[in-house]
Every structure is written in C-alpha cells, then in structure tokens.
Design an enzyme around this catalytic site. Sequence first.
Site, PDB file in Angstrom:
ATOM      1  CE1 TYR A 147     -13.788  11.904  -6.982  1.00  0.00           C
ATOM      2  CE2 TYR A 147     -11.558  12.544  -6.394  1.00  0.00           C
ATOM      3  CZ  TYR A 147     -12.909  12.524  -6.112  1.00  0.00           C
ATOM      4  OH  TYR A 147     -13.379  13.116  -4.984  1.00  0.00           O
ATOM      5  CD1 TRP A 189     -12.885  17.342  -5.657  1.00  0.00           C
ATOM      6  CD2 TRP A 189     -13.714  19.376  -5.234  1.00  0.00           C
ATOM      7  NE1 TRP A 189     -13.671  17.253  -4.546  1.00  0.00           N
ATOM      8  CE2 TRP A 189     -14.189  18.489  -4.259  1.00  0.00           C
ATOM      9  CE3 TRP A 189     -14.101  20.719  -5.172  1.00  0.00           C
ATOM     10  CZ2 TRP A 189     -15.047  18.893  -3.232  1.00  0.00           C
ATOM     11  CZ3 TRP A 189     -14.939  21.116  -4.145  1.00  0.00           C
ATOM     12  CH2 TRP A 189     -15.412  20.199  -3.198  1.00  0.00           C
TER      13      TRP A 189
END
Length: 777
Positions: free
Chosen positions: A109, A111
């Site tokens: 996970y 960005w």
Amino acid sequence: MTADSSRTLTGNHWGAGISETRNGKLVAVHPHPNDPNPSEINRNIASSLNGRARVLRPAIRRGWLEGSGTRGRDSFVEVSWDDALDLVAAELTRVRGSYGNTAIYAGSYGWSSAGRFHHAQSQLKRFLNGQGGFVRSEGNYSYNAALVLMPHIVGPFRTHVAQATRWPVVAKHSDLVVMFGGMATRNTQVSDGGVARHRMMDNLKACAEAGVKFVNFSPLRTDAADEIGAEWVPPKPGTDTAVMMGLAHTLLAEGLQDTQFLDRYTVGFYKLAAYLKGETDGVVKSADWAASLSGVPAERVTSLAREMAAGRTMITCAAALQRADYGEQPLWMTVTLAAMLGQIGLPGGGYTVGYGVNANIGNIERPFRWGTLPQGKNPVSDFIPVAMISDMLLNPGSEYQYNGEARVFPDIRMIWWAGGNPFHHHQDLRRLHQAFQRPETVIVNELNWTATARHADIVLPVAAPQERTDFGGGKSDNALVPMPANAAPPGEARIEFDIYADLARRMGHADQFTDGLDRDGWLRRIWAQTQEAALASGEQLPDWEAFINGDVVELRDPSPQQVFMADFRNDPDANPLPTPSGRIEIFSEQIASLGLDDCYGHPTWFAPRDYSAGTHPLFLLSGQPGTRLHSQLDNGDYSLSRKVQGREPVLIHPEDASARGIVDGDVVELFNDRGRCLAGARVTPHILKGCIFLWTGAWYDPDYDAPQERDRHGNPNALTHDLRTSSLTQSPASHSTTVDLRRFEGEVPELTVHDQPKFEEVSRSVIQNKLRGKDDQ
Ligand SMILES: Nc1nc2c(c(=O)[nH]1)N[C@H]1C(S)=C(S)[C@@H](COP(=O)(O)OP(=O)(O)OC[C@H]3O[C@@H](n4cnc5c(=O)[nH]c(N)nc54)[C@H](O)[C@@H]3O)O[C@H]1N2
Ligand SMILES: Nc1nc2c(c(=O)[nH]1)N[C@H]1C(S)=C(S)[C@@H](COP(=O)(O)OP(=O)(O)OC[C@H]3O[C@@H](n4cnc5c(=O)[nH]c(N)nc54)[C@H](O)[C@@H]3O)O[C@H]1N2
Ligand SMILES: [Mo]
C-alpha cells in the site's frame, strides 16, 4: 537563466510544476503559471531528491546474510546490482518452491508517485503476476470504512465521490454548509495522480461571497479557511455521531423531518427513530445527551437543527471521522441526517463525504479514462483488508471477519513493498516492527532510507519521478501533464521498469513482463490508448512527441453542473440505488443479519475505546501535513522549515501547555502505554483544550535503546492503536488515540533517519552462500 540551465514540465500528486535543472542537476521546481493556487510542497522536491537520505546503491541487511540480527536495527552491506538481482531471483524461486505464491505479500500500500507508466505498485504487480501472483491488499487507509459500508447503505463510494455536487452549484444554491471534520484547505493541495489547477480556494471564496454560511465542527479551528468565516464549534474527537444524533432527535421532536422523502427514498427510518427516542435502550439521544458527550452546547445543537431544516443545507463529513473507532457510524449518520432533511438530490442540498479530502472532489472530473500499464491477472485470489498487515503477519492461519465473510490469514514468508511507507502509515509501529520480524525475506524499493527501507533485507534504489519520462493524469482531474525526465537518477539508482525487466530475464519470463517493448515503447502505447479514449469522447490529443515536449493539456469537465443523486431523486424506480432495497438504508437488514457487536443494523453511538479506558487525558489527532504528502519529501526544505528543533510540530492548547510547564518551541515527549515520541511544541488557541494534534509523516526514527523505543522525530503512529474501526469494514482507526505529554528534559537526540544507515562489508563468500541458499553461520 544561463546556457547550462533548462526548464521543463513536471507533475506530482500536488500539481504540475516547472523544473529548473542546472548542469544536469534539479535545482528547483517552480509553480506552473496557469495554476491559481500552486502548492508549496514543490519547494521540497529538489532538496529532498538531492538530500543525504537517498538510497544510492543496492543494499542487503547484514543480519539477513548472516542469519541473525533484527530488522530495523541492523547495518547494511552495499552490493552490485548483479548480486542484488541474483538474490531477489533466488529468494523468489525458493519461497515459491517451498511455500507457493500465497506466501508472498505484495499488497504494497502507498501513494508512490504520479505518472501513468512508472506507477510503483502497477510495475511490481505486473512483474509478480507473471511469476505466479501474490497476496494483495484491499481498500485503503484513507476512507476504508466508507468503501465497505457505503455500498450497503447508499452505493459505491468511489462512484459517489466522482458524482459529488460541484462547488459552483453549492455557491449558487446552498444556504448553509455544516462540516463535520471541517474542510482543511491544506489537504486540497493534493489529488491522487495530479491536479492541474488548484480551484478549491476560489470556489470556497465564491461561496462566501454568495453568502453561504459555514459551520465547522472540528477540534481544530484551522480546518476551515479564514476566507469562509465559518463558525467554529469544536466537539470532542470521536463524538460527531452523538452530535448528529442530537440534531436528528431535535428534528424528530420538533416534527422538522421530511416524512415524504423518508417514505419514498429510504428504508428503516422508524427503527432509528425508536433508538433516537430511547425506546430500545432507554437513552434519549437528545441535544442535552449530545452536549454531555461532545461538549457542544445543547442550545447550539437545537438551534442548528432548526437552521438546517429552514434552508438549503449541505452536510459534509471529512474522511478523518471514519479513520477512527466505529468510523462507520458518523458516515451512516451523515447520510441519515441528510435524508431527514429531505434535500438529497437537490442542488446544494444533501450530503457529501469527500469534499476537502482532495483537490478535485466537487471541482472537476476526468472526461474519460487515461491509459494505464496493464497489471495482468493475479493467479492468487487471497487478500487482506489493507490495515490488517500486523494482524496477518503475527497470526498466520487464524480467522477473522470482514464484510460478512469469515476469512483466514495466509502464512506470509516474503514481503515486497514498492511505493509506500508502512513504517510511517501503519498504526502502532512497535507492533509492526515485531510483525516485520516474522517473514523470511523483505524486499523494499525506495528512494530514501526511510524506516521501511531499514526494515528490509534487500533494498533496491529507485529513480524519482523527476528522473524518468512519464505523463501524469489525476484520477479526478481533467488534465494530462507531460513529465519529461529532468535529471539522471543519483548513484546507481535505477528505473523500476528496468529492474523488473532484468529480473524477468533472469527468471525466464522477460517477454511476459516487457511484452517486447522498452520504456519508450510502453509510454507510446499507453499514450496511444489515451488518445483513443479521448477520440471516443470527442477530444483530439496531440501526438506523443508534441505532447511530451509541450504544456499541460486541459480537458473539459463532463458535468460541471453535477448534482449528487439527482437521478435517484427524480425517479427512484427507474434509477434505484445499488443497495438491497434500491433505496437509502437507514436500517440495513444485511448488516443486522451479520450479528456483529461493533456495527448494528442502524447508526449507533459507541464511545471511542481509548477514551472509555480513561488511562490518558489527551486526545491525539494526527491529520495530514500541509508541508508535504504524508512522509514524502519530509527531508525537503519546506517540510524542515516548519519543524521545531528538528521535531515534527505538535499543536497544544495554551492551558494544556501551561499545566505541564510547556512553552512554544519546547521539545516535548508524547507517551502512552503503546509507545512514545518526541515532538516540537506549538502552543495555539486554535486547538480544542484536551486535544493535541501531531501531523502524520515525520520519518519514524526509533531509538532502540530508549524507553519504549522512543521515536526521536514525531511520528504519531508510535502511539496509535492497531485496532480496527469495526469487524464489518476492518478499517484503520488512527484518530482514536489518547496520550499524555511532558517537557523533554534530557539532551535532545540527533535525528538519524534523514541520513544514510550504517554500512559494513562482508566477505564475498557470505553473499555467495546466501545465493546458494546456505546461511553462513
Ligand atoms: N496516524 C495516522 N496515520 C495515518 C493517517 C492518519 O491520518 N493518521 N493517514 C493514513 C492515510 S489516509 C494514508 S493514504 C497513508 C499514507 O501512507 P503512504 O502512502 O505509505 O505514505 P507516503 O509517504 O506517500 O509513502 C510513499 C512512499 O513511496 C516512496 N515512493 C515515491 N515514489 C516512488 C516510486 O516511484 N517508487 C518507489 N518504489 N517508491 C516511491 C516514497 O519515498 C515514500 O516512502 O497514511 C495513513 N496513516
Ligand atoms: N497537504 C496534504 N494534503 C493531503 C494529504 C497529505 O498528506 N498532505 N493526504 C491526502 C490523503 S491520502 C487523504 S486520505 C486526505 C485526508 O483527508 P481527511 O481525512 O479529511 O484529513 P485529515 O487531515 O486526516 O483530517 C481532517 C481534520 O479532521 C479533524 N478531525 C479528526 N478527528 C475528528 C473528529 O473525531 N471529529 C471532528 N469533528 N473532526 C475530527 C482534524 O482536526 C483534521 O484536521 O488528505 C489528502 N490531502
Ligand atoms: Mo489517504
């Protein structure tokens, strides 16, 4: 500009910019001239990318080579790319052979960076899908409770966010905007994939000029921009559900609810009404009751309920409210309150969960889908809800609940992380540190020596967005941004596509990963897909050469007058919601039938767990930082300029500070039973007394010799709990933490995490033995 200096476009999650390069080195990123309100986060880029923390060469954890040591604490051995990739290939082969692909976790996970082709997770997943697959993660840290809950009660959250009522419609039609969790404009610097023009401030100003009134329910006054002149009503954290119930009870008691709307468009209101009136549990959810829990004056609850019913009212809920214990409840009450007012589907009325969570929601949407790197198909079907990473690693084979399913955690032997920083983003980092000792192999691709990189066995140094050619397109933006490479990667850092292409060749699957194309070939293919999608929606895009050497391409918003749920309101039979009843579910049979003890069939008040335990007096809030994106570029000039004695600032109310002898600028120690960290005191009346606010994303810098492995820097996740919102959605609940703090009296320790780790050398035979699958002990 001198002859050896040049300017080119660049793109980031926080917007397009102009990179200035001198003698091949990136020296600054300037605002794009078309952006009305560019983000200052750009000021971090050059200093961070040229900073001391870059990973410059592949590195192996010494303890891993020698079959000893502790992840996170050990020193590293720098090796050649050949050795590093041989080790990765050997480990992949060994783990797959011994345990199968279900032993590999690449949920990874995070960005990562903007750019359609070089997206770190897509690259990793495409590579691993060609190698038999991996256990993935589902959901996110941002609004996971909304992702799982909303389909039960109104419909898919992501679709609904894209359909948010546009701000100019709010300016024209709303009388009142009631914001739970405020609408922090600092968060609207960012949008995943990018944002061409930051419009939010202008849109908010237009609302203020049109006379729209704002109420800011938030412990932090600055969660509403000064420009909108909002009334500040600070509730205790975690009590918004009670405030909303107090408002709902007032509407009901005074007959102000829209019965026709409730009858036609919703199911189960009567069950909630019985609960509000105390018929089911003996507790009347009155304004007085709400006041006793939240600290919001009862008279303001009552008068606001009347104001909300008297005009066109938009109710908004920040994502933060659901990143908390029982975070499903404020979402469900937001929908319910809006349904009671009967304005859902009307211009400027109803509710929005998501305004202010990024730059583009309610401002713009993309007119068609941008091209993307295909990830291929994952032969492994297993996944975990993303925030269950420590639970999974610590409890292989044990059962858990998720959205009505009984599931079993896989037994993970290898982790591969690319484009995320779990040792910033996950809760209870000391627990994560323990959990990360479990697997046999951890691989991390990173730009910098973050705590996550320091928890790896094999660290692969990678190029930053300014060091590779790509193009950007925000998931909710209407612009495409050329991102030509501005500088070369430092040291031996490489572009991730090339790393996987090399690895795939070693593993005998080169073509499956590359499909016979090099980077340039892929960029052209993905651009051609984008051009095709554009044509189908009536837009002509320039060819690749013209585009990549040109300026931002802006497209139209497909629905600038969008009103959320207008179709449903106009004809609920022809346009039913995708819920079991086709209507808004104020009572959900589906959820009730699960028999969960932490999420019932209708919105319910639950007190936050740490608060109920009562062990520490202060609420710790940990929202997003204005000076960076999460932990990215934390060592950049702008981020550093706001630190206090090198520590992350923590906001403290003057009375809480003076009660502890703390003055502005002091280094303080935050502590609870789970951990402790240092931070820099910023004393301000803008925070509710009894709360402190520590921004997320300071690179975690644990001192393993200090009590509770104290973090030297100020990462709130040294203190947060690792419990889920509920067993329905299994979401992270970082905002429900209590702590105490004191002045830090000792000598303030130097940070270590913005520098290189300790490197050592080992004899070549140690690496060779590892390659042959033997530990050298
Ligand atoms: N206490 C608390 N914790 C929180 C939150 C909170 O409110 N409170 N918020 C949560 C939320 S909403 C989120 S979204 C998460 C964010 O958590 P993350 O998304 O994990 O945070 P980032 O700092 O964006 O991490 C991205 C990492 O990827 C690296 N990176 C960037 N580009 C590339 C690339 O091209 N390749 C590779 N290999 N690496 C790259 C960066 O160096 C950085 O280390 O944090 C969560 N954590
Ligand atoms: N500059 C910048 N912008 C960002 C990001 C970033 O890292 N930097 N991250 C992006 C990401 S990934 C996300 S998910 C979004 C997050 O968007 P949000 O989740 O909306 O943002 P937060 O900053 O976590 O929280 C917003 C505010 O909620 C308030 N709050 C917290 N708990 C409570 C509560 O119990 N009750 C009430 N009433 N208020 C409460 C806090 O005061 C906080 O300032 O932001 C995005 N925007
Ligand atoms: Mo997020």
